[in-house]
Scaffold this active site. Structure first.
Site, PDB file in Angstrom:
ATOM      1  N   GLY A 205       0.836  -1.119   0.176  1.00 57.86           N
ATOM      2  CA  GLY A 205       0.024   0.123   0.035  1.00 57.86           C
ATOM      3  C   GLY A 205       0.758   1.088  -0.081  1.00 57.86           C
ATOM      4  N   ASN A 206       0.127   2.432   0.294  1.00 55.79           N
ATOM      5  CA  ASN A 206       0.994   3.497   0.318  1.00 55.79           C
ATOM      6  C   ASN A 206       0.489   4.493   1.556  1.00 55.79           C
ATOM      7  OD1 ASN A 206      -1.016   5.635  -0.946  1.00 55.79           O
ATOM      8  ND2 ASN A 206      -0.796   3.903  -2.438  1.00 55.79           N
ATOM      9  N   TYR A 207       0.962   5.411   1.689  1.00 60.57           N
ATOM     10  CA  TYR A 207       0.570   6.325   2.910  1.00 60.57           C
ATOM     11  C   TYR A 207      -0.596   7.384   2.719  1.00 60.57           C
ATOM     12  CZ  TYR A 207       4.723   4.919   5.219  1.00 60.57           C
ATOM     13  OH  TYR A 207       5.912   4.022   5.714  1.00 60.57           O
ATOM     14  N   SER A 208      -1.178   7.356   1.404  1.00 54.92           N
ATOM     15  CA  SER A 208      -2.299   8.331   1.198  1.00 54.92           C
ATOM     16  C   SER A 208      -3.334   8.065   2.053  1.00 54.92           C
ATOM     17  CB  SER A 208      -2.849   7.999  -0.282  1.00 54.92           C
ATOM     18  OG  SER A 208      -3.879   8.702  -0.643  1.00 54.92           O
ATOM     19  N   ALA A 273      -3.823   7.597  -4.996  1.00 54.15           N
ATOM     20  CA  ALA A 273      -2.583   7.007  -4.878  1.00 54.15           C
ATOM     21  C   ALA A 273      -2.700   5.883  -5.425  1.00 54.15           C
ATOM     22  CB  ALA A 273      -2.015   7.552  -3.722  1.00 54.15           C
TER      23      ALA A 273
END
Ligand code: CTP
Length: 396
Positions: A205-208, A273
């Protein structure tokens, strides 16, 4: 204002005496007005006066004479709810979700936009707790009609006076005008991260957080636009009656929902994102730790913005985002061309306060016609407003 449904909610402050004047102004302009009071407000302004003016009952208690006041119906009835005067106490309770009177339960069940006109003494106004509570209410998407400078109930002169009825009336007019600007338009907005599943307990995943995209969805909705929000996994949610949210998890799910919705949309803003890669295979059982290092085989996801760019019709406006850490302008312009977008909103990781999880952002917008606009660091709510103003300009 003809036919508009305005709910005025007054809490305990001497400024409540101004509410009958505001009610008269709204009614003369053709609005249907209902009023709800806190028990404390009913000691400053008579429910009888207000019910005579509005030709509606003015509820004060959760239940009266064995009849339950239907706070949900009131909250859903209104096109707009104006909390005026909003006392320090009511502002604090609203910010923290307390619900110990009818006004607060109407507020918590309302689905319409909320305007807040604070009224209090100067020291209470300047107290950090009050300012923090007001910031919290702004973060919920509410608009504050600032208190003014003048004579206060204490006899002091200073900040804290509720705005005059004519100012409140003009704010309501502006609200209704603005809420019409994109009425009849529809917009697709993507927001948040995507999670690409590896096994039953892990993902890439990502930090969005989705904050920026949700703010854009809300800013469009406030202008009367019907918004389809496609939202990745986040604890945040959008709150506006014009927004329909579809929750997705993976890039593939986001692609499927966007491909289905986009053909009937006037506008699309792709602020999510989206993962560029996803695991080749998803294990059905938890992947066990090995003695040696591992390499994960990944395959490319479909670029959703680029895909929509290939099926876009001339009357559709497609806006993309670019989050860059270097060569920002060049990369943004490359994305504008490669993805056939009408504009790209650039945010740079080099700008302090911009990017994932911050409440602020600093953007530049690059248009297909070569025009570029650079903005200051602002709250994400204000950035969203700038983007929507640009969309209105591009729609002509
Ligand atoms: N985007 C998309 N689908 C993807 C990847 C990106 O729709 N699979 C969209 C984003 O929502 C954004 C724009 O493309 O509007 C640019 O995303 P960004 O992550 O900045 O760039 P990428 O195109 O993924 O390229 P890179 O990661 O190399 O910068």
């Amino acid at each position: 204002m003809t036919g508009k449904k305005i709910l005025i909610a007054a809490s305990g402050s001497i400024a409540a005496y101004k509410i009958p004047i505001l009610v008269r102004l709204c009614m003369k302009a053709g609005a249907d007005v209902k009023v709800v009071l806190t028990p404390s407000a009913s000691t400053f302004v008579s429910p009888l006066v207000l019910s005579t003016l509005t030709k509606h009952e003015v509820p004060v208690e959760m239940a009266a004479e064995n009849t339950w006041a239907n706070h949900v119906a009131l909250g859903r009835w209104a096109d707009v709810m104006l909390i005026a005067p909003a006392s320090c106490n009511t502002i604090a309770k609203m910010a923290h979700g307390l619900c110990d009177n009818l006004l607060l339960s109407v507020y918590l069940s309302s689905t319409c936009p909320v305007l807040i006109a604070p009224a209090m003494d100067e020291d209470m106004w300047h107290h950090p707790a009050t300012q923090k509570n007001l910031d919290t209410l702004v973060s919920y998407g509410h608009s504050i009609i600032p208190a003014e400078h003048g004579e206060l109930a204490s006899g002091l002169i200073g900040m804290g006076r509720m705005a005059e009825p004519t100012t409140l009336f003009n704010q309501l007019i502006t609200f209704f005008q603005e809420s019409q600007q994109l009425s009849g338009y529809s917009a697709l907005v993507t927001a948040g991260p995507t999670f690409e599943k590896l096994d039953p307990v892990r993902f890439i995943g990502n930090y969005s957080t989705g904050k920026m995209g949700i703010a854009i969805a809300e800013a469009l909705a406030k202008k009367g636009c019907n918004v389809q929000l496609v939202l990745g996994p986040t604890h945040l949610r959008a709150s506006h009656a014009n927004i329909t949210t579809t929750n997705i998890v993976s890039a593939q799910q986001m692609l499927e929902v966007c491909s289905r919705l986009f053909p009937t949309m006037n506008i699309a803003v792709m602020s999510a994102a989206v993962a560029d890669y996803t695991p080749n295979e998803v294990s059905t059982v938890k992947i066990k730790k090995k003695e040696h290092d591992v390499t994960l085989p990944l395959k490319k996801t479909v670029d959703i913005l680029k895909h929509l760019g290939t099926i876009k019709k001339n009357n559709q406006l497609l806006i993309g985002f670019a989050l860059e850490s270097n060569n920002e302008k060049d990369y943004a312009l490359a994305k504008l061309n490669e993805k056939n977008a009408d504009a790209i909103v650039l945010n740079s990781l080099n700008d302090a306060g911009a990017g994932f999880s911050y409440d602020t952002n600093k953007i530049s917008i690059f248009e297909k016609n070569g025009k570029e606009t650079h903005y200051e660091l602002k709250t994400k709510t204000d950035v969203a407003r700038d983007i929507v103003e640009k969309i209105i300009e591009l729609l002509g």
